[in-house]
Design an enzyme around this catalytic site. Structure first.
Site, short mmCIF file in Angstrom:
data_model
loop_
_atom_site.label_atom_id
_atom_site.label_comp_id
_atom_site.label_asym_id
_atom_site.label_seq_id
_atom_site.Cartn_x
_atom_site.Cartn_y
_atom_site.Cartn_z
CG HIS A 1 -2.05 -1.35 1.20
ND1 HIS A 1 -2.65 -1.43 0.85
CD2 HIS A 1 -1.58 -2.47 1.91
CE1 HIS A 1 -3.22 -2.87 1.84
NE2 HIS A 1 -2.31 -3.33 1.85
CB SER B 1 13.58 22.70 -15.06
OG SER B 1 13.35 22.96 -15.76
CE LYS C 1 12.37 19.13 -11.57
NZ LYS C 1 10.87 19.44 -12.11
CD GLU D 1 9.18 12.38 -15.84
OE1 GLU D 1 8.36 12.51 -15.62
OE2 GLU D 1 10.32 12.93 -15.50
#
Ligand code: ARG
Length: 473
Positions: A171, A292, A298, A305
């Site tokens: 979970h 970025s 970043k 992804e």
């Protein structure tokens, strides 16, 4: 391709497509020609198309349908066509519709009438079914090799990180400590199933449609065993109607690919989480990340992804393929031409994703201290304390209750179970003695799960070694 403005009076012989123009009295509409063509995407099967033609020509000669000299001219001509394609000199034409007719037409340009005899006892229907099988067979072999590469990387990583302790989750809540090596072996197993699915698909696919011709077979004395053998198929397809219309193998491949991509997507999700500052468990290699344009701090995990995102298109391709087939009556229908783009896209996507993962995953850097610290939070050894009490004679349900109370106290006092003094722990149960600390440590917890499939470092090393042997002999 040039068209006359008024083509209504064109004799059939002037129809653009000489392969089937005979019964037509006007040329195909230019839009329809482009709309129905597949050469833009099926030309990638040129090698398989030529291999199929070679086998067919040899078979026709053996059966006495084609003369020796015609067969020789065809084989030589096909070599030249192949060379032209490979040198980038081949003039692919939409007017010639697809890879099959482009190659045959060029062959005929080169060798004359013998080229026109190649299509004896054959149809594009069995030809295309053969080409796709040959093409996909090769791609499956490549994908299986890529899977193997990634699996080897996972096994090396499992060995390297067999002792690295991290929190295991259910979970997405801290559950019990596990080893990072154990986690990598879980990924390995997923890929192992993927590889067997690819093998299964290859085996069922590997039969030869050649000789089925358009749908009913052919009146020529074809030797279907011969062509099957020449092309490395295990047997001729048993039924000609089925042979030209079946695309189960393409559906199966897309289904196996969707499962494979689902695995890569789940791994991606973990990599993205683990590399976030909130988890901070791993460092992905810089060459697999991007920055970025606005936020200088970043480092984005673009590759995982993107693989997660690409899973969507592979799932979509499976649905396209199923939907494409669901209403088709026997035998071949032009609908089938729509099988190629989703199939090719699936191949490219799976293969690109595996390539990225096989290189990226073994280069993961584990931030061992962070993983260890995270495993210490969340009372991950609570089950170990319950098991300890059971070993001392308490029924499991009572032990569960005792530990629950200890955890509640830990939350309030911000103390992990292993950080509580003995007399504190003894307030929850007088069965607890000094030896409890052996089981409350993370090391003790993982080491205790020392059985087949368990997370103990020794077990992980053993499992990785056995898997390596299973894979590579
Ligand atoms: N380009 C076609 C395809 O991909 C080849 C077979 C065409 N057969 C036909 N009878 N029109 O399916």
């Amino acid at each position: 391709m040039s068209k006359k403005d008024d083509n209504s009076k064109n004799p059939a012989s002037e129809a653009t497509n000489t392969a089937w123009g005979g019964r037509f009295s006007e040329q195909t509409d230019a839009f329809v020609e482009a709309f129905t063509a597949s050469v833009q995407f099926d030309q990638r099967m040129y090698k398989q198309d030529i291999a199929g033609s070679r086998a067919h020509a040899r078979m026709l000669k053996k059966a006495g349908v084609l003369s020796k000299s015609d067969c020789e001219a065809i084989l030589k001509g096909l070599d030249s066509v192949e060379q032209e394609i490979e040198n980038g000199e081949f003039d692919w034409s939409v007017a010639r519709e697809d890879v099959h007719m482009n190659i045959e037409a060029r062959l005929t340009d080169l060798i004359g009438d013998a080229g026109k005899r190649l299509h004896t006892g054959r149809s594009r229907n069995d030809q295309v079914a053969t080409d796709i099988r040959l093409y996909l067979r090769e791609q499956i072999d490549f994908i299986i090799a890529q899977l193997l590469e990634m699996q080897k990387g996972l096994l090396a990583l499992a060995q390297r990180e067999a002792d690295t302790i991290m929190p295991g989750f259910t979970h997405l809540q801290v559950a019990q400590p596990v080893t990072f090596g154990h986690h990598m072996l879980a990924w390995f197993e997923m890929l192992q199933r993927d590889a067997t699915r690819m093998h299964d698909c290859r085996e069922r696919m590997n039969i030869s449609p050649l000789g089925a011709a358009a749908l009913a077979g052919t009146s020529y004395p074809v030797d279907r065993e011969f062509t099957a053998d020449e092309l490395g198929f295990s047997a001729p397809a048993a039924n000609s109607l089925d042979a030209v219309s079946d695309r189960d193998f393409a559906i199966e491949f897309c289904a196996a690919s969707a499962v494979l991509m689902t695995h890569l997507s789940r791994m991606s999700e973990e990599l993205v989480m683990w590399s976030s500052p909130q988890f901070d468990f791993i460092e992905l290699p810089d060459r697999y990340c991007t920055g970025s344009s606005i936020m200088p701090q970043k480092k984005n995990p673009d590759v995982p992804e993107l693989v997660r995102g690409k899973t969507g298109r592979v799932n979509g391709n499976l649905v396209s393929m199923l939907t494409l087939m669901k209403s088709q009556p026997l035998a071949y229908n032009k609908d089938n031409q729509e099988d190629k783009e989703p199939l090719f896209d699936t191949i490219d996507t799976v293969s690109g994703s595996l390539r990225a993962f096989a290189d990226m995953v073994p280069a993961i850097e584990c931030k061992r201290e962070n993983m260890y610290a995270a495993a210490k939070q969340g009372f991950s050894t609570a089950t170990d304390l319950a098991d300890y009490l059971v070993r001392k004679g308490l029924p499991f349900r009572d032990a569960h209750e005792v530990v629950g109370k200890a955890v509640a106290f830990g939350i309030e006092s911000k103390l992990d179970l292993s950080e509580m003094p003995l007399d504190q722990l003894q307030q929850f149960s007088d069965m607890i003695t000094e030896d409890v600390f052996d089981v409350l440590t993370l090391e003790g917890s993982v080491a205790a799960r020392n059985h087949i499939g368990g997370t103990a470092p020794d077990q992980v090393r053993k499992a990785a070694k056995a898997a390596h042997k299973r894979l590579l002999g």
